[in-house]
Enzyme design. Structure first.
Site, PDB file in Angstrom:
ATOM      1  CB  THR A   1      -0.924  26.050   8.096  1.00  0.00           C
ATOM      2  OG1 THR A   1      -1.222  25.866   9.480  1.00  0.00           O
ATOM      3  CG2 THR A   1      -0.555  27.503   7.861  1.00  0.00           C
TER       4      THR A   1
ATOM      5  CG  LEU B   1       3.425  26.713   6.099  1.00  0.00           C
ATOM      6  CD1 LEU B   1       2.743  27.267   4.850  1.00  0.00           C
ATOM      7  CD2 LEU B   1       3.297  27.696   7.248  1.00  0.00           C
ATOM      8  CG  ASP B   2      -0.468  23.135  10.795  1.00  0.00           C
ATOM      9  OD1 ASP B   2      -1.470  23.054  10.058  1.00  0.00           O
ATOM     10  OD2 ASP B   2      -0.324  24.057  11.629  1.00  0.00           O
ATOM     11  CB  ILE B   3      -1.642  18.571   7.509  1.00  0.00           C
ATOM     12  CG1 ILE B   3      -2.346  17.959   6.304  1.00  0.00           C
ATOM     13  CG2 ILE B   3      -2.502  18.506   8.763  1.00  0.00           C
ATOM     14  CD1 ILE B   3      -2.604  16.486   6.437  1.00  0.00           C
TER      15      ILE B   3
END
Length: 380
Positions: free
Chosen positions: A175, A171-173
């Site tokens: 999300t 998960l990106d930063i």
């Protein structure tokens, strides 16, 4: 340690993943409706009840109860009795992974065992994988080593006795939501592989409502820099003002894929929450930055969805100690081979003695009355 149980739904087959409707979430799972209504954030802001036991400052995993003890494995390998192995351990003659062993220590596959510095090869059946459900907050990155020294999800995880945690996807930063982690690289690879079609369910808040044409494009597929991408399902969730909520499901997890799909149509994503991965749903009440371990039943459902349970069973059979050969009663040399196992010889097969009279003519013997002299060479 948080003892809540994650909501588990039966895993859909890969061929049905695109058309199967998403079942309504259980009461203990974070549902899309809870996110849209604000109940999801409200639950996380409620302070713990006064009678709720305080969480320990350092949470650790429960020990591997199924792992075999070192002295038992050494004794089964024929290196001596259990008492003898315990004595060697107590005397410091046995090491595990370079550290002195202790009596009662449990070991697992991959541990390096040495006796007086001499490596010992042992066959240990692999243990089932361990899986964590982690509520990732925004602002954390999913990496073991970040060059920018940003906070990572792994700093909050418990220490493994051996190996390391591997994330099931990323998960990106910005999300938040459900992130699965496991100590099995094989299970992580299978759960991420697109051939199994495990659904990822997200609650997405975007700026501006989607038109009917834009919705159909997202379902039919849009072209991104790294190839086409499409949602399996897309449902409206309402919203306030320019913020509109949508529930989407997708069967793959490329880098920032959900965000890029909406951005390709001119809609910026202001919030993204993953609420389900395959059969595991984000437990309601699991606070941000907190993990919980899935029990054996839930892990079995994950391994079954990927076919890994059959691999574990075959490995367990492979590591079963061979049964000792049965000792057959000794037979005297004069008795010859067993009748049930005749020796193979060249030429026509010899008939067995069945007790019947042979049809061959009897061999001619000496004539009656003929003088029988002494055998040649016999002393007179």
């Amino acid at each position: 340690m948080n003892r809540k149980t994650p909501s588990i739904r039966p895993a859909e087959a890969a061929s049905e993943a695109a058309t199967a409707p998403i079942p309504a979430p259980d009461a203990v799972a974070v549902g899309f409706e809870a996110v849209v209504s604000g109940a999801f954030d409200a639950d996380l802001q409620v302070p713990p009840a006064p009678d709720e036991p305080a969480q320990p400052s350092k949470r650790v995993l429960e020990p591997e109860a199924e792992a075999p003890k070192l002295h038992k494995v050494l004794a089964q390998a024929g290196l001596g009795s259990r008492l003898e192995m315990e004595r060697l351990i107590a005397q410091g003659q046995i090491t595990v992974n370079g550290e002195p062993a202790h009596v009662g220590q449990r070991i697992q596959q991959g541990d390096a065992i040495r006796i007086d510095g001499r490596p010992i090869k042992l066959r240990i059946a692999p243990l089932p994988p361990r899986v964590l459900a982690y509520h990732k907050p925004a602002g954390e990155v999913v990496t073991h080593d970040d060059p920018q020294n940003r906070p990572t999800v792994f700093r909050r995880l418990p220490r493994l006795y051996s190996g390391k945690w591997q994330s099931v996807g990323r998960l990106d930063i910005n999300t938040e939501g459900l992130l699965l982690l496991t100590n099995s690289g094989e299970l992580a690879h299978l759960l991420m592989h697109p051939s199994f079609g495990l659904q990822r369910e997200y609650a997405v808040r975007v700026l501006g409502a989607l038109s009917l044409e834009e919705k159909q494009k997202l379902l039919d597929g849009v072209q991104l820099e790294d190839g086409p991408a499409q949602f399996q399902t897309l449902e409206e969730g309402g919203g306030e003002g320019a913020n509109c909520w949508y529930r989407v499901t997708i069967a793959e997890g490329r880098n920032r894929e959900v965000r890029r799909m909406f951005e390709s149509l001119g809609h910026a994503v202001s919030r993204l929450i993953r609420i389900r991965y395959g059969a595991v749903a984000l437990p309601r009440g699991l606070r941000r930055g907190v993990w919980m371990e899935l029990d054996a039943r839930d892990v079995a459902r994950l391994t079954e969805a990927t076919g890994m349970d059959r691999t574990l069973e075959s490995r367990a059979r492979q590591f079963q100690p061979p049964a000792p050969p049965k000792r057959q009663p000794s037979r005297g040399r004069s008795q010859g081979p067993r009748p049930s196992a005749p020796k193979l010889v060249d030429g026509a097969p010899m008939p067995r003695n069945t007790g019947r009279i042979s049809a061959r003519a009897p061999s001619p013997g000496p004539k009656r009355g003929a003088a029988r002299g002494p055998k040649p060479g016999a002393p007179r």
